[in-house]
Scaffold this active site. Structure first.
Site, short mmCIF file in Angstrom:
data_model
loop_
_atom_site.label_atom_id
_atom_site.label_comp_id
_atom_site.label_asym_id
_atom_site.label_seq_id
_atom_site.Cartn_x
_atom_site.Cartn_y
_atom_site.Cartn_z
N ASN A 88 14.18 -25.78 -1.75
CA ASN A 88 13.90 -26.45 -0.76
C ASN A 88 12.99 -26.11 0.09
OD1 ASN A 88 15.16 -28.44 1.44
ND2 ASN A 88 15.42 -26.21 2.15
N TYR A 153 0.07 -31.53 3.32
CA TYR A 153 0.96 -31.43 3.44
C TYR A 153 1.70 -33.15 1.83
CZ TYR A 153 6.00 -32.27 4.24
OH TYR A 153 7.69 -32.94 4.12
N LYS A 157 3.32 -32.68 -2.57
CA LYS A 157 4.48 -33.15 -2.20
C LYS A 157 3.37 -34.09 -3.56
CE LYS A 157 7.27 -31.45 0.39
NZ LYS A 157 7.71 -30.66 0.40
P1 NAD Z 1 12.74 -26.94 8.03
O1 NAD Z 1 11.98 -26.43 8.54
O2 NAD Z 1 14.06 -27.12 9.22
O3 NAD Z 1 13.36 -25.33 7.75
C1 NAD Z 1 12.15 -25.07 6.26
C2 NAD Z 1 13.59 -23.81 5.26
O4 NAD Z 1 12.21 -23.45 4.66
C3 NAD Z 1 14.19 -22.89 6.14
O5 NAD Z 1 14.96 -22.72 6.03
C4 NAD Z 1 12.78 -21.64 6.59
O6 NAD Z 1 13.93 -20.40 6.66
C5 NAD Z 1 12.57 -21.56 5.50
N1 NAD Z 1 11.28 -21.46 4.92
C6 NAD Z 1 9.70 -21.70 5.73
N2 NAD Z 1 8.66 -21.16 5.70
C7 NAD Z 1 9.08 -20.14 4.29
C8 NAD Z 1 8.47 -18.98 4.03
N3 NAD Z 1 7.23 -18.84 4.50
N4 NAD Z 1 9.85 -18.66 3.03
C9 NAD Z 1 10.64 -18.62 2.60
N5 NAD Z 1 11.07 -20.13 3.33
C10 NAD Z 1 10.43 -20.19 4.64
O7 NAD Z 1 12.39 -28.18 7.47
P2 NAD Z 1 13.03 -29.36 7.08
O8 NAD Z 1 12.68 -30.55 7.61
O9 NAD Z 1 15.15 -28.97 6.28
O10 NAD Z 1 12.78 -29.60 4.94
C11 NAD Z 1 13.20 -28.74 4.73
C12 NAD Z 1 12.59 -29.31 2.85
O11 NAD Z 1 12.34 -30.73 3.21
C13 NAD Z 1 10.96 -29.43 2.88
O12 NAD Z 1 10.32 -29.08 1.61
C14 NAD Z 1 10.19 -30.40 3.35
O13 NAD Z 1 9.28 -30.89 3.15
C15 NAD Z 1 11.57 -31.78 2.71
N6 NAD Z 1 11.46 -32.86 4.11
C16 NAD Z 1 11.08 -32.68 5.19
C17 NAD Z 1 11.19 -34.09 6.00
C18 NAD Z 1 12.34 -34.42 7.13
O14 NAD Z 1 11.73 -35.20 7.55
N7 NAD Z 1 12.67 -33.03 7.57
C19 NAD Z 1 11.06 -35.04 5.29
C20 NAD Z 1 10.46 -35.00 3.81
C21 NAD Z 1 10.65 -33.94 3.58
#
Ligand code: NAD
Length: 245
Positions: A88, A153, A157
């Protein structure tokens, strides 16, 4: 739905990842929650004390195959198996193409693609030995439509989807299913910092009329990890309220 199974969740300290951790714990799994720093992992674990020994925290460098292997083996040593990997952790980007630096391009590709490869390989080696498992990667709606800025980005994906399509075919013979969840706009920290009017405008453009909650995404992770999905592999499951960019 995942009672007695063991899951590893990268980026499990907040947002969608923390919701996946909690959903797996609530449904009976043991969970290793991974984050980038000890303090953020400890803060997340402090919110999960009710689950006792069923949750542990680790903070390997996801770009270091030796550290990842060492920590995944530590999970197997503690719980006996690794059944589920939720890949994730990810970062996004909004920079204009003309201003993009090679460093930023590589940083996004490193975490969103290379780390997914490294973690999937470490988990699959364990899963093959034990006769099977499930790998679930995190894609995005922009992995289908692209986006008008931050090109690395969506590119990352699309690459995640490519790994899902290929690994699902290569690893099926070892009993390993490989799928992805593609969230739409989801209410994590990123969204919480935007003005309410902006979030309302985004919500109005989504057929189901709201942005996603982390739990909406976590439920897809639960289904794909469960035995109810035992005939599902190679799928990129959209959880986006019907949104189209
Ligand atoms: P977030 O920023 O709230 O959390 C990101 C997580 O990744 C955190 O737990 C952080 O510790 C971890 N992380 C960041 N950099 C890191 C690193 N260098 N090494 C290890 N861990 C690391 O993000 P989110 O919104 O919860 O997103 C989680 C996933 O969902 C991501 O892959 C993101 O691309 C995807 N996503 C999110 C959305 C959205 O709208 N929030 C939409 C589509 C996809």
């Amino acid at each position: 739905m995942v009672k007695g199974k063991t899951a590893i969740v990268t980026g499990g300290t907040r947002g969608i990842g923390f919701s996946i951790v909690k959903t797996y714990l609530d449904n009976g799994a043991n969970v290793a929650l991974l984050g980038s720093r000890k303090d953020s992992v400890d803060a997340a674990l402090a919110k999960l004390t009710e689950y006792g020994d069923r949750v542990m925290g680790l903070w390997p460098d996801l770009l270091n195959p030796e550290e990842v292997k060492r920590d995944f083996e530590a999970v197997r040593a503690k719980y006996g198996r690794v059944d589920i990997l939720a890949n994730n952790a990810g970062i996004s980007s909004k920079t204009s193409f003309y201003d993009y630096t090679l460093d930023e391009f590589k940083k996004v590709m490193d975490l969103n693609v290379t780390a997914v490869f490294i973690c999937a390989q470490a988990a699959a080696r364990i899963m093959k030995e034990q006769g099977g498992g499930v790998i679930i990667n995190t894609s995005s709606m922009v992995g289908e439509y692209g986006q008008p800025s931050g090109c690395s980005y969506p590119a990352s994906k699309f690459a995640v989807n490519g790994l899902v399509k290929s690994l699902s075919r290569e690893l099926a013979k070892d009993g390993i299913r490989v799928n992805a969840v593609a969230p739409g706009v989801t209410r994590t920290d990123m969204l919480a910092n935007l003005p309410k009017e902006m979030v309302d405008r985004v919500s109005a453009g989504i057929p189901l009329g709201r942005v996603g909650e982390p739990e909406d995404i976590a439920h897809a992770y639960l289904y794909l990890a469960s035995d109810e999905a035992s005939y599902v592999t190679g799928l990129v499951l959209k959880v986006d309220g019907g949104a189209r960019t």
